[in-house]
Enzyme design. Structure first.
Site, PDB file in Angstrom:
ATOM      1  N   GLY A   1       0.929  -1.234   0.127  1.00  0.00           N
ATOM      2  CA  GLY A   1      -0.120   0.119   0.018  1.00  0.00           C
ATOM      3  C   GLY A   1       0.845   1.362   0.043  1.00  0.00           C
TER       4      GLY A   1
ATOM      5  N   MET B   1       4.479   3.195   1.968  1.00  0.00           N
ATOM      6  CA  MET B   1       5.991   3.035   2.946  1.00  0.00           C
ATOM      7  C   MET B   1       6.374   4.153   3.685  1.00  0.00           C
ATOM      8  SD  MET B   1       8.361   0.708   3.895  1.00  0.00           S
ATOM      9  CE  MET B   1       9.407   1.518   5.044  1.00  0.00           C
TER      10      MET B   1
ATOM     11  N   ASN C   1       9.197   5.671   4.893  1.00  0.00           N
ATOM     12  CA  ASN C   1      10.267   6.282   4.578  1.00  0.00           C
ATOM     13  C   ASN C   1      10.418   7.505   5.301  1.00  0.00           C
ATOM     14  OD1 ASN C   1      10.990   4.102   2.758  1.00  0.00           O
ATOM     15  ND2 ASN C   1       9.719   5.278   1.434  1.00  0.00           N
TER      16      ASN C   1
ATOM     17  N   GLU D   1       0.750   5.749   7.433  1.00  0.00           N
ATOM     18  CA  GLU D   1       2.101   5.843   7.124  1.00  0.00           C
ATOM     19  C   GLU D   1       2.748   7.043   8.088  1.00  0.00           C
ATOM     20  OE1 GLU D   1       3.528   3.392   5.510  1.00  0.00           O
ATOM     21  OE2 GLU D   1       1.547   2.792   4.836  1.00  0.00           O
TER      22      GLU D   1
ATOM     23  N   HIS E   1       3.623   6.193  11.467  1.00  0.00           N
ATOM     24  CA  HIS E   1       4.912   5.430  11.659  1.00  0.00           C
ATOM     25  C   HIS E   1       6.175   6.239  11.912  1.00  0.00           C
ATOM     26  CE1 HIS E   1       4.305   1.288  10.894  1.00  0.00           C
ATOM     27  NE2 HIS E   1       3.735   1.379   9.577  1.00  0.00           N
TER      28      HIS E   1
ATOM     29  N   GLU F   1       4.042  -2.336  13.421  1.00  0.00           N
ATOM     30  CA  GLU F   1       2.736  -2.402  12.454  1.00  0.00           C
ATOM     31  C   GLU F   1       1.328  -2.702  13.265  1.00  0.00           C
ATOM     32  OE1 GLU F   1       2.788  -1.481   9.754  1.00  0.00           O
ATOM     33  OE2 GLU F   1       4.987  -1.574   8.887  1.00  0.00           O
TER      34      GLU F   1
END
Ligand code: PHE
Ligand code: ZN
Length: 884
Positions: free
Chosen positions: A284, A286, A288, A321, A324, A343
């Site tokens: 889906g 990421m 970064n 995201e 995160h 996650e």
């Protein structure tokens, strides 16, 4: 990437990509074997000379002995398919390094050193979409979990944290935009129409969070002022033609940033936050650091091309995201066995965010539906694993519904037991204690114990035991006492047979039948194998509502009368429990029908009861439409199949359809009236209009079963008048399942209207592959040869084949043809994109729970795959575990 001529499965010759070299039996990596790395890499400098065909990478590492590890006189740098051009140690060329398999091993004396390695990679040949790859002429990276080693040699493990200084250089015309993590520190032009940019990320991070993007992109920009008053520049980068469809993504980003400050006290920590949309992506999105890379599917939206569901998914994934940045980046994972640390936690955070944005009740129902459709089957099949696995061969196979969604449920249970305020104290302590570290699940649990004041000693079993616990519930009544008996069992899974009881938090309420109300909800924690609880003051036997809000990810088994379920479906004040009662009503009925345990009369009575409950749902004007839409949904095929030790998918499908027919016939006038009423709402994005579109789609589904002629006319009219993709797709879905010209005309129209729009053409493939049409298999075969089908684009592959694998009557065709098609796909895709290929194994892996004739056919396909030479690690692991 040139995709003019793409391989199709029919070609039968997929040998065209950089297939990874694979050992006969890839090694098993064990959690228990974790050892800290002997070296630290506090800093890395990367220089990229960018080209689609060849990119040259100069990597300079500062290394120092790790005081917390046993010393070593070599450093092992992971690689994967890399060509070494040169190696320097402390500025001088050296030759004493050697390759050990894919890794580079360099002798190193104690003390600090500088290691420089030059490598070359070919982005255009990278069809795995891991490492540095080309997508529509742009370059981008994907490094989680082990992709950085496909760019340069490095200790590619999440407990090695480094600051990154990244310089990129390339032709201006081809790569006008150059992005990496952190902040841009300098940029300039160089000779020959070339330019460069340098980015610095001050936050030490593991290699899996590295990213680079270079291409011809445009941005929607905005800014956000954080809670401490810092201004952050935001940008969503897309191809020029996609710019008009980025508003929702940007809104979602700003909402996420605000929400994380308010709900978790988390502030953003860089001056820029970039999101880039790419068409070729395995997952889906990421996270970064400072440069999130997204599948276009989770960025682009406007009402004409994206459904209401797409809007919600974009908001949820952008939130995920973004969140995160703290749960994953500022505090990362020590090793990949701890994946659920970031996650599971981040899924919980995105679920809570979406609950706040979209409404708690419906979001909770949707999340439970996904859990049951995907995670429950995983947990009861050959690929079952605990949320913190003990071993793997290929980590990509562990980005599962168990690690993500069950992981979120486990944290949600802690939140339920602690209450939201204490839970927040626990997460605050976790972030404070472990900021800048690579942590473990155990660290999280400990912080929750200390911060939230919970005793989680026994609760830790949720991290180590796989399998969906079963809770048997019975309620008896005598005098003025109701007695609740609870019994839990955790089923055996391939990794472990004997299981211990786990703490199971159950929210429950006892309803008085006459008043339709209860005296307050209670939280019961079932920690032992069995327990009985007496409730006094009930002159009449009460109606039990249990596992309200789905407070524990368990399956409840109880003898409950149809009457009680009908009562709860109409009266429960917990919206999830109300939904659950409707589901239970239908599940109990269909299970009985499929087990041939009902007389004709009993079957008639069952259908009548369901129709009666559904009629109330259709006509209850206190219900809002988005909740009504949930209550109208029949339990899915996979969840129904889960109810049987050995399921007959053909029978379940037929009986589920037969029930739809009966309901469509019995409620035709109510369904038409609902559709008419809902059609009067405007094509706007407000809550009421969205709810109206949801019930319209549901009404058409029942009508298509009950009265196909009427439904076809209504659907064609809805399609023709549609002002939103939700209405257009809802109508086309129904038409696609019905034979007739309306179907063909609208499918052609849809394609012509949206040709060239990849995401909408994906929908066109998926609609046909998941349709109820009796010839769906033939349609899928034809679509595999359609000029727009492309094995190299994961979205396109999934739109055709995941939809097909989830289409019970087609995938489970008694001939075994559906199984063969999925096995053929796996074999054709494996050499191109192993990570995506392996994701098609689980549908075949269900064979043990399927009736013997189909089971034999499924197994035979798995064996055919297993017998193929040169399988990727990904597919090898999934197939061998599935054969078990
Ligand atoms: N870490 C990503 C997420 O869940 C998922 C992902 C895994 C993406 C592996 C790409 C590759 O947010
Ligand atoms: Zn994630």
């Amino acid at each position: 990437m040139d995709i003019a001529r793409t391989p199709s499965i029919a070609d039968g010759n997929p040998q065209m990509a950089d297939a990874p070299p694979v050992p006969a039996q890839p090694p098993l990596i064990r959690r228990a074997d974790y050892k800290p790395f002997p070296w630290l890499v506090p800093e890395i400098r990367l220089h990229f000379d960018l080209g689609i065909e060849t990119t040259r990478v100069v990597s300079t590492l500062k290394v120092a002995p790790n005081p917390d590890a046993a010393a070593d006189d070599v450093i092992r740098l992971n690689g994967d398919g890399l060509q070494v051009s040169s190696v320097k140690l402390d500025g001088l060329p050296v030759k004493n390094w050697e390759m050990d398999g894919p890794d580079l091993v360099l002798p190193l004396s104690a003390g600090e050193h500088e290691v420089e390695i030059v490598t070359e990679v070919s982005p255009e040949k990278n069809s795995q979409l891991m490492g540095l790859y080309a997508s529509n002429g742009m370059l981008c990276t994907q490094c989680e979990a082990e992709g950085f080693r496909r760019i340069t040699f490095f200790p590619d493990r999440p407990d090695i944290l480094s600051t990154y200084l990244v310089k990129m250089e390339g032709p201006v015309a081809q790569f006008p935009v150059l992005l990496s993590n952190g902040n841009k520190v300098s940029a300039g032009e160089s000779a020959g129409g070339r330019h460069w940019a340098e980015w610095h990320d001050p936050w030490p991070k593991p290699s899996y969070l590295f990213a680079l993007v270079a291409g011809d992109l445009v941005a929607r920009t905005d800014s956000f002022t954080t809670m401490s008053g810092r201004e952050v520049d935001l940008a969503v980068w897309v191809r020029a033609e996609d710019l008009p469809r980025t508003e929702h993504a940007m809104d979602s980003l700003k909402k996420s940033m605000k929400w994380d400050e308010e709900a978790f006290g988390r502030e953003y920590d860089l001056d820029v936050f970039n999101i880039v949309a790419v068409s070729d992506f395995n997952m889906g999105a990421m996270e970064n650091k400072g440069l999130n890379v997204f599948n276009t599917k989770y960025v682009l939206a406007d009402p004409d091309t994206a459904t209401d569901g797409d809007y919600d998914a974009i908001e949820g994934v952008i939130g995920h995201e973004y969140f995160h940045n703290w749960s994953g980046n500022r505090v990362t994972c020590r090793d990949w066995f701890q994946l659920s640390l970031k996650e599971g936690f981040t899924v919980l955070r995105d679920q809570l965010f979406s609950q706040d944005m979209q409404g708690e009740a419906v979001k909770r129902i949707e999340d439970v539906r996904v859990l049951r459709a995907v995670q429950f089957p995983e947990d009861s099949g050959p690929l079952a694993h605990p949320i913190r696995p003990d071993s793997f061969r290929e980590i990509s196979n562990f980005y599962t519904a168990t690690v993500y969604n069950k992981g979120a449920e486990v944290l949600r249970m802690m939140r339920t037991m602690a209450g939201p305020v204490a839970f927040r104290q626990g997460t605050d302590l976790y972030f404070e204690r472990h900021d800048g570290e690579a942590a473990t699940c155990e660290d999280f649990v400990k912080a929750m114990e200390d911060g939230a004041g919970l005793d989680l000693r026994q609760f830790r079993l949720w991290y180590s035991q796989a399998g969906t616990p079963k809770v048997e519930v019975s309620l008896t009544h005598k005098g003025d006492t109701a007695t609740l008996a609870l019994k839990q069992t955790v089923p055996p899974t391939p990794d472990r047979i004997a299981k211990k009881p786990m703490p199971i938090p159950l929210r429950l309420a006892l309803f008085d039948r006459d008043s339709g109300s209860h005296d307050g909800e209670q939280l019961v924690i079932l920690s032992e194998a069995e327990k009985t609880i007496a409730f006094e003051g009930f002159a009449r036997s009460p109606v039990l509502s249990i596992n309200r809000g789905f407070s524990a990810p368990v399956s409840i088994e109880r003898e409950v009368s149809t009457e009680d379920l009908v009562f709860l479906a109409a009266h429960d004040d917990d919206p999830f429990a109300r939904y659950e009662a409707m589901q239970d009503l239908v599940v109990a009925h269909l299970v009985a029908v499929c087990s041939d345990s009902l007389t004709g009369a009993a079957q008639e009575a069952g259908r009548k009861a369901i129709a009666g409950a559904l009629r109330k749902v259709l006509t209850d004007d206190r219900l809002d439409d988005s909740m009504r839409g949930e209550l109208m949904m029949l339990p899915g095929q996979t969840y129904l199949a889960e109810q049987f030790l050995v399921a007959d998918p053909g029978r379940i499908h037929a009986e589920r359809e037969a029930l739809k027919v009966a309901l469509g016939v019995a409620l035709e006038s109510e369904l038409i009236a609902l559709h008419e009423r809902a059609s009067t709402l405007p094509a706007t994005l407000d809550h009421a209009s969205r709810g109206a579109r949801k019930v319209k789609a549901q009404a058409l589904v029942y009508l298509a079963a009950g009265n196909p002629d009427v439904a076809a006319k209504m659907a064609a009219a809805q399609y023709d008048a549609a002002q939103t993709m939700t209405d257009r797709q809802g109508a086309l879905m129904v038409l696609t399942g019905l034979p007739g010209v309306a179907r063909t005309d609208r499918l052609i129209d849809f394609y012509n209207r949206y040709r060239g729009n990849e995401l909408v053409v994906d929908k066109w493939f998926a609609l046909q592959a998941s349709s109820l049409h009796p010839d769906a298999i033939e349609h899928v075969k034809a679509l595999a040869n359609h000029p727009d089908f492309n094995l190299r684009n994961p979205n396109r592959v999934r739109s055709l084949y995941m939809a097909f694998a989830g289409n019970p009557h087609a995938f489970h065709a008694a001939s075994g043809e559906g199984y063969r098609m999925i096995a053929d796909l796996i074999l054709a895709l494996d050499p191109i994109n192993p990570q995506t290929a392996a994701r098609f194994v689980p549908p075949l892996g269900r064979w043990r729970r399927i009736e013997p004739q189909r089971a034999a056919l499924m197994r035979a396909e798995l064996e055919r795959i297993a017998a193929t030479d040169g399988l990727s690690r990904d597919t090898y692991e999934q197939v061998t575990r599935s054969l078990g």
